[in-house]
Design a protein around this motif. Sequence first.
Motif, PDB file in Angstrom:
ATOM      1  N   VAL B 189       0.479  -1.536  -0.006  1.00  0.00           N
ATOM      2  CA  VAL B 189       0.272   0.344   0.031  1.00  0.00           C
ATOM      3  C   VAL B 189       0.712   0.906  -0.128  1.00  0.00           C
ATOM      4  O   VAL B 189       0.387   2.128  -0.946  1.00  0.00           O
ATOM      5  N   HIS B 192       1.876   2.105  -3.220  1.00  0.00           N
ATOM      6  CA  HIS B 192       1.205   2.950  -4.312  1.00  0.00           C
ATOM      7  C   HIS B 192       0.563   4.198  -3.463  1.00  0.00           C
ATOM      8  O   HIS B 192      -0.082   5.223  -4.685  1.00  0.00           O
ATOM      9  N   ARG B 193       0.666   4.364  -2.442  1.00  0.00           N
ATOM     10  CA  ARG B 193       0.210   5.889  -2.161  1.00  0.00           C
ATOM     11  C   ARG B 193       1.804   6.527  -2.573  1.00  0.00           C
ATOM     12  O   ARG B 193       1.423   7.807  -3.225  1.00  0.00           O
ATOM     13  N   TYR B 195       2.373   6.500  -5.619  1.00  0.00           N
ATOM     14  CA  TYR B 195       2.615   6.758  -6.693  1.00  0.00           C
ATOM     15  C   TYR B 195       1.881   7.701  -6.921  1.00  0.00           C
ATOM     16  O   TYR B 195       1.582   8.418  -7.598  1.00  0.00           O
ATOM     17  N   ALA B 196       0.392   7.774  -6.133  1.00  0.00           N
ATOM     18  CA  ALA B 196      -0.683   8.427  -5.792  1.00  0.00           C
ATOM     19  C   ALA B 196      -0.109   9.583  -5.518  1.00  0.00           C
ATOM     20  O   ALA B 196      -0.469  10.906  -6.626  1.00  0.00           O
ATOM     21  N   ALA B 204      -4.752  12.361  -3.810  1.00  0.00           N
ATOM     22  CA  ALA B 204      -4.200  11.380  -2.311  1.00  0.00           C
ATOM     23  C   ALA B 204      -4.441  11.403  -1.875  1.00  0.00           C
ATOM     24  O   ALA B 204      -5.042  10.929  -0.062  1.00  0.00           O
TER      25      ALA B 204
END
Lengths: 501, 320
Positions: B189, B192-193, B195-196, B204
């Motif tokens: 996770v 992914h954060r 990249y977000a 985000a």
Amino acid sequence: MPKLKLSGVSKAYGATVALRRGDLEIESGEVHVLIGSNGSGKSTLCKIVAGSVRPDSGEVLLDGKPVAVSGPQASRALGIGIFYQELSLAAHRTVAENICLPDMPVSAGVFVDKVTLEERAARYVRLFEDVAGEGFSADAPVNSLRADQRQLVEIMKALASEAPVLIFDEPTSALDRAQVDRFFEILRDLKKEARAMVFISHRMDEIFAIGDRVTVIRDGETVGTSRIAETDPAAVVRLMVGEQDELAPQTPEPEQARTTTREVLLSVSGLSGPGFVNIGFEVARGEILGFGGLHGQGQSSVLRAIFGAGLVSAGEIMLKGERLAARTPRDAIRRGVAYVSGDRGRDGVIQGRPIIENVTPIHYLRNRLTIARPSALRDKALRALEALHTKFATLSHPINSLSGGNQQKVVIARWLIDRPDILLLDDPTKGIDLSAKADLFALIRKLAEEGMGIVLYSSEDAELLNNADRILVFNGGSVTRELTGADRTRYNLYHAAYEAA
Amino acid sequence: MSGNMLLEMVRKPLVVAIALIVVLLFLGEALSPGFASVQQILRLLIVAALLGIVAAGQNLVILGGREGIDLSVGGVVSLSAIVAGNLMSGMDSGIPLAILACVATGAFFGLLNGLGVTLLRIPPLVMTLGMLGVLQGLLVVIRQGIPSGRAAPALSEFVTRPFLLGLPGIIWLWIAIGLVMAFILHRTVFGHRIYAIGSNEQAAYMAGVPVKRVRIALFMLSGIFAAIAGICLLGYSGSSFANVGEQYMLPSIIAVVFGGTPLAGGKGGYTGTMAGAVLLVILQSILTTVNIDESGRQMVFGATLLVLMLFYGRGRAMRA
């Protein structure tokens, strides 16, 4: 002969028609009011006169002669001065420099002629002497000024053009009473000088105080012009509403009973913050509460404040009987609050990333996951996307490969894997196609039936009237009227939105 | 037509990097026979691993967006090498403590960078450049009077002697870091954060990502990776001397950009960066072979980054 005449101008952006048939005639020595609801085409009409938008068809006549307004410079050369609603000031320059910016006095060809500049600026600063407030002077930098003072500079800048035709697009939105009165005195003096003026405002009292004639525009078409002296606010609102009014399509009547007996999910009292004052309301399980009114009357700020993304200075928010004081969206999400912004490019879409990564962040947060297993989430994600009839190739395609409406569906789908208790919708259909809107509202009604509490702010009145069980009309940062049951009509909505706050 | 093909190629930075590696190896072999011998390539890979480990942290910070960049990596590498050398003083028994101390040091300076960037809102470029200045000053102070220390034999062996399948330990370490990076970026996770926040920080934030915490973690990881590289560098050179790490700042950034992570962040990954690191080391070696001195190499590197910006620097337009 009218000073400025627009006849049959139209403008389309792709498939969206912003202006279908705009007609406008302005005489010398009059203040001509232009009024219409959100998205009716007023701003497009102004932009055509200003030269920042080229019409697809139709004519602009100045003193009876057709002119081609090819750009802002051309419009200034033709003698058209414009007050811009979006502030267009140079933040680090002084008031005087900003006033003279469009036409800097120059000596020896290159140097700014300071003396002339200050003399000229002083002329306009003096007009608002003793209403401009503390800290306002010709040599103050613009970024040190308050919002109302900046708006005064913008007005002075428009006046300094000394143009025979002046266009004011919502010039009074930030001004206080005394400043508005002074501004109106100035407009009356300008009328004596035979200037032609267009005045856009959403305040009925202002329109009737200063206007000579009013032109109503609805759905991109000019629907009528009347003399202010021969009309009244109710008649103007009726023109804006048109034939389409009458009752909103009624949702089954038991709703009334249901909202009174069902559990209250969200309760807001005395909520104040930047842009809104003393807001109070309740949302029951299964209810769709509508926020209506003109753009920017505090609706969005209230929703963002509840979600922890905006400031709150006073008041209390209770969620299922417990205090919700979310300091960040993260807090609010964990407590079961969802928020969908209409500005999906800014607040929603994680550009360039796969669809799956755009659907899963809320699930990860609410379940405190650390390992991301997209394959395990596939089914949940697909189900959420399917609920909105989202069209996409595969979950690993980048979200940018989708149309605007489908992107917004993906953003909404992220809230559907783990259902929130409260769904805050902040003008969620802005810029998405009709079928996506239909899918979205079908889902919203279904979610409400299943027990979610929903707050819907929409700038499209039809969306509110068709979907909300109750509508709170926002005006000047507070709720001025609540429309329930059979009162939910377009007429009542406009009436409450446009009356003086 | 050729313009289209060029564009198509440029869209796959990893392909470009690997193709260039092969071309450069042939070029090197042509210029100086023996350049592409197994022994020589192994030596190049060790040097590339050192750069690649620094670039892992740089990569994370850049992925996180908002002008993320860590100019202080070189200072942390130098400091870590000196701290490790002094704690080991040539003895294997000092290795665990040295590793612990270096990682803590790297994390500490990374934390300061992260706090400055998030809480004080200092632009990363300015914050980490300032930190680099602080670290350089600190190095001068530390080196006065205290002997610079020596690498433990086991450490030198780890970095320079074959360990498994003919490859030295540091290469295996680098491969492991590559796997860990891939796992972090694609299977956690946290990844992914990263990249977000790199592609749309506001979105985000609205989706509940703790933006500040993630960004602080990225700078800390950058410090930790630089510290690990510093320890390995000590093993490679045997003893630590001032500013050994200085040479890593610019190449670590170039390796990331070469590998397909735009400076604007939000997309790319570490595999490309690894190829970028190998490519740069080969380029450096070729320049040495043809007798271009350090200043000349710096100019070539600087120019390389600017040329890369021409091709890859357009990632920003998408975010408008």
